[in-house]
Design a protein around this motif. Structure first.
Motif, PDB file in Angstrom:
ATOM      1  N   MET A   1      25.595 106.480  -1.854  1.00  0.00           N
ATOM      2  CA  MET A   1      25.296 107.044  -0.547  1.00  0.00           C
ATOM      3  C   MET A   1      24.409 108.290  -0.687  1.00  0.00           C
ATOM      4  SD  MET A   1      25.972 106.748   2.675  1.00  0.00           S
ATOM      5  CE  MET A   1      26.847 107.288   4.066  1.00  0.00           C
ATOM      6  N   ALA A   2      24.741 109.153  -1.639  1.00  0.00           N
ATOM      7  CA  ALA A   2      23.973 110.382  -1.824  1.00  0.00           C
ATOM      8  C   ALA A   2      22.527 110.074  -2.208  1.00  0.00           C
ATOM      9  CB  ALA A   2      24.627 111.257  -2.884  1.00  0.00           C
ATOM     10  N   TYR A   4      20.734 107.528  -1.232  1.00  0.00           N
ATOM     11  CA  TYR A   4      20.017 107.127  -0.020  1.00  0.00           C
ATOM     12  C   TYR A   4      19.689 108.331   0.861  1.00  0.00           C
ATOM     13  CZ  TYR A   4      21.136 102.337  -1.286  1.00  0.00           C
ATOM     14  OH  TYR A   4      21.225 101.147  -1.948  1.00  0.00           O
ATOM     15  N   VAL A   5      20.640 109.229   0.969  1.00  0.00           N
ATOM     16  CA  VAL A   5      20.403 110.447   1.753  1.00  0.00           C
ATOM     17  C   VAL A   5      19.291 111.274   1.098  1.00  0.00           C
ATOM     18  CG1 VAL A   5      21.416 112.606   2.575  1.00  0.00           C
ATOM     19  CG2 VAL A   5      22.743 110.488   2.684  1.00  0.00           C
ATOM     20  N   VAL A   8      15.964 109.758   1.924  1.00  0.00           N
ATOM     21  CA  VAL A   8      15.558 110.079   3.294  1.00  0.00           C
ATOM     22  C   VAL A   8      15.028 111.514   3.363  1.00  0.00           C
ATOM     23  CG1 VAL A   8      16.426 110.428   5.655  1.00  0.00           C
ATOM     24  CG2 VAL A   8      17.089 108.389   4.368  1.00  0.00           C
ATOM     25  N   ILE A   9      15.696 112.424   2.680  1.00  0.00           N
ATOM     26  CA  ILE A   9      15.245 113.822   2.672  1.00  0.00           C
ATOM     27  C   ILE A   9      13.890 113.935   1.981  1.00  0.00           C
ATOM     28  CG2 ILE A   9      15.761 116.136   1.784  1.00  0.00           C
ATOM     29  CD1 ILE A   9      18.716 115.510   2.309  1.00  0.00           C
ATOM     30  N   ALA A  63      16.973 117.419  -1.783  1.00  0.00           N
ATOM     31  CA  ALA A  63      17.094 116.064  -2.324  1.00  0.00           C
ATOM     32  C   ALA A  63      17.498 116.103  -3.795  1.00  0.00           C
ATOM     33  CB  ALA A  63      15.781 115.311  -2.145  1.00  0.00           C
ATOM     34  N   LEU A  66      21.187 116.930  -4.100  1.00  0.00           N
ATOM     35  CA  LEU A  66      22.017 115.758  -3.791  1.00  0.00           C
ATOM     36  C   LEU A  66      22.066 114.772  -4.951  1.00  0.00           C
ATOM     37  CD1 LEU A  66      21.271 114.828  -0.082  1.00  0.00           C
ATOM     38  CD2 LEU A  66      23.471 115.400  -1.087  1.00  0.00           C
TER      39      LEU A  66
END
Length: 117
Positions: A1-2, A4-5, A8-9, A63, A66
């Motif tokens: 999940m991290a 993918y986030v 996106v960032i 990013a 993360l």
């Protein structure tokens, strides 16, 4: 999940650079074609572009943080530390230049001379 986030960032950082670059390019072209290509106008364009770059650097650092937060190795931590240090230094000096230009623009002085081509 991290991951993918973080992706996106990073996409957000790219979008911010594209917006800032486009705005700066239009500013330069507009200044040249309208005959307003002065040193002061160039500094104003650079100041706006530098602000966009600072924002993009913050996105990119977020990013990286993360990505490193998920099962980091010591190598990942060292890479993040180096990247964070470089970006922090860039942010510091760029912000310092922005503040200096803003302070200089606030002080009235002789009119800027047009840039000859």
């Amino acid at each position: 999940m991290a991951s993918y986030v973080a992706l996106v960032i990073e996409i957000g950082a790219v979008i911010v650079v594209i917006i800032g670059g486009t705005q700066a390019l239009w500013g330069v072209l507009g200044a040249v074609f309208t005959g307003q290509a002065t040193e002061l106008r160039g500094r104003q364009i650079w100041l706006k572009f530098a602000t966009w770059i600072l924002l993009a650097l913050e996105f990119a650092l977020a990013a990286d943080i993360l990505r490193t937060a998920v099962a980091p190795t010591w190598e990942d931590i060292w890479k993040l530390a180096v990247i964070a240090t470089i970006r922090t230094m860039l942010n510091y000096f760029l912000a310092k230049d922005i503040a200096a230009f803003e302070a200089q623009d606030a002080v009235p002085g002789p009119p800027a001379k047009p840039v000859s081509s």
